[in-house]
Scaffold this active site. Sequence first.
Site, mmCIF file in Angstrom:
data_model
loop_
_atom_site.group_PDB
_atom_site.id
_atom_site.type_symbol
_atom_site.label_atom_id
_atom_site.label_comp_id
_atom_site.label_asym_id
_atom_site.label_seq_id
_atom_site.Cartn_x
_atom_site.Cartn_y
_atom_site.Cartn_z
ATOM 1 C CB ALA A 66 -0.933 0.002 1.206
ATOM 2 N N GLY A 105 -0.236 -5.530 0.610
ATOM 3 C CA GLY A 105 -1.187 -5.612 -0.488
ATOM 4 C C GLY A 105 -0.599 -6.233 -1.736
ATOM 5 C CD GLU A 108 -3.976 -8.247 1.657
ATOM 6 O OE1 GLU A 108 -4.948 -8.662 2.301
ATOM 7 O OE2 GLU A 108 -3.691 -7.029 1.563
ATOM 8 C CD GLU A 128 -0.245 -5.621 5.579
ATOM 9 O OE1 GLU A 128 -0.600 -5.589 4.386
ATOM 10 O OE2 GLU A 128 0.542 -6.482 6.027
#
Length: 673
Positions: A66, A105, A108, A128
């Site tokens: 992110a 992310g 992911e 995170e």
Amino acid sequence: MPEARDAVDYRFGDGIAWLAVANPPVNTLSRRVREGLGAALDRAEAEPGLKAVVLMGAGATFSAGADLAEPGRPSAGPAVVDLCARLEGFPVPVVAAIHGTALGGGLELALAAHYRIALSSARLGFPEVRLGLIPAAGGTQRLARMIGAKGALDMLLGGGMFAASRAPARGLLDAVAEGDLRAATEGFVRQLLETGQGPRRCSEMRQGFAEPAAYQKEVARRRDAAARQPEIAPRELVAAVEAAMLLPFEAGLAFEADVQETCLASDQSRALRAAFVSEGMAGRLGLPGGTARPALHRLAVLGGGGLAAQLVFTALNAGLELRWGTIDPEAFLTGVPQLRDAFAEAVKRGALTDEQAQDRMAGLKVGDSASMAADADMVVLAAQGQGHVPVPEGTVRAVACAGEVEALGLRFAQPGSASRLVEVVAGPVVSASELAAAQALVRALGKIAVRVTSRGETIAARLVAACQRAADALVDAGQNPYDIDRAFREWGWTRPPFEARDRMGLRELATQPRADGARNWSALLLGAGRGGRSARRGVYDWTADPSMPREDSALKTLLDAERPSAAAMPPDLIRKRVLGAMVNEGARMLASGMALRPSDIDVVALHALEMPRWRGGPMHLAGVMKLLALRRAMEGFDHPDRAFWAPEPIFAELVKNGRSFDDLNAEPVSRSA
């Protein structure tokens, strides 16, 4: 502004659509990238003869996840969770080809692809939790389905990076490649197509749930461990991994999203995110954007004492060639064996292999100071008496030992081999090129730089002095030092004021001035033979165990003979007054230009004073605790040291405009160096 498609390089040939995220330097998933991925997937799906899609990263890495400029702000463009759903539901096989790092992310997205191949040098992880968050695009749900509770929680709770070639990350991959990733990926895709393997959706996997009892036992064990910690995010991560087995996939996604919103809104996550951003901002040292950093391969450290030895070890461990010079050759008789012992200990801990330790030591050369400085890219003076050593013209020289700084100083938070903080002292005649060299060195050492404009004084020293002066003032007012420390320990500070005082020793604090009517309690204790931990007694009793302070009943008798009795202050008021004094000192440093921005002061507090990262540093906390409340706590304290407790004018200005110190953290105009 470049169009979204410029952030994703698109190529199509032989039935394969190649999508490469191109957002240097680390391919963060900014709005432009997310929009570009959505458009590229639309384009690929419309290609006649499409057989497969490959998702990869351009440049040095797959994706670092992110964009931290976006959390907490209104989102725009497709969310990562929507892109993951799009990838997983794609009608032809989607293969993620990973090199460099796949983090947060970015990982992911890779898990949402149907297959994964990675270079053996790649590293995978979910950082995170270090920001007080959890993965929010299905990471907890897909990870648990693939590798079970233990592997998933190993990756999620530590926030670290894992080698693609080893467990648990290896369990996420279908193939590990060496050399040419594109060629290996093309071969992998061709084999998929030849064997007729279509999309394989992670949401439908259940191999991670193969042993339900063991899964639940692991969840229970991690839940118990997380419950003993103050941070919210680890507890929520355990709950999300548990939900992966108990709930249908879509319900698990909803659970994950709800937990993420809770974490995102928490003071803990705000503090952790602020700390992360502040460290990056501090490292710029106020230099203009694009300032070139010099190449730094060979460092000279001059001096034979403990500071020099710490710097030598740190630099060698970072892979630099090291020239260690001293005017006293006898220092090497103990210094070099100590270095070997330090590397042997690193091998014993598993931090290095024997071969790596030997390679590090091979980069060391020792000799007299002048010859060691002669061919160095940068020279660091780590002991007194080295200032006269000639340095080749154009070679940057920095002073790391205590004393006045005219140009460039480096102050390493202790212990230098472990602490990550370096205060870069910009003296009155420092140049931009010297600051750039300091920046290069700190980055090469893997540490965090904070610029300080002074002649040698540091932000850490000012904060420590303010904290201790405030704590002494509370003792003046009749408070028990143990109650003061307890108020902070229960709040999460593991090195509260008086324990920290004992650990550093009382001798230096005993010389600090106090106002008329205020006491220097360190001087009193020192006069009573209580010098701190090294003397086995200070504020605390250290005689039974030097690592474990114990309260001493004799202390109260000693103090009460010198001051009036008083009712105990509430813990919250104790914290407001001590932290308020530290914020006030920070405001003075900002007003004088010693510190560039409030967040730099916070970075120093977190690393040098070991304040709890999930709480934040004092300047950030001023906003959390409310500036008006801090100002009133200081103004309401009737104490002789009035100048110290008087709130700086910026308090009134910020309160009047509804602002906090965090609002002052925009990048300042760089100073001419």
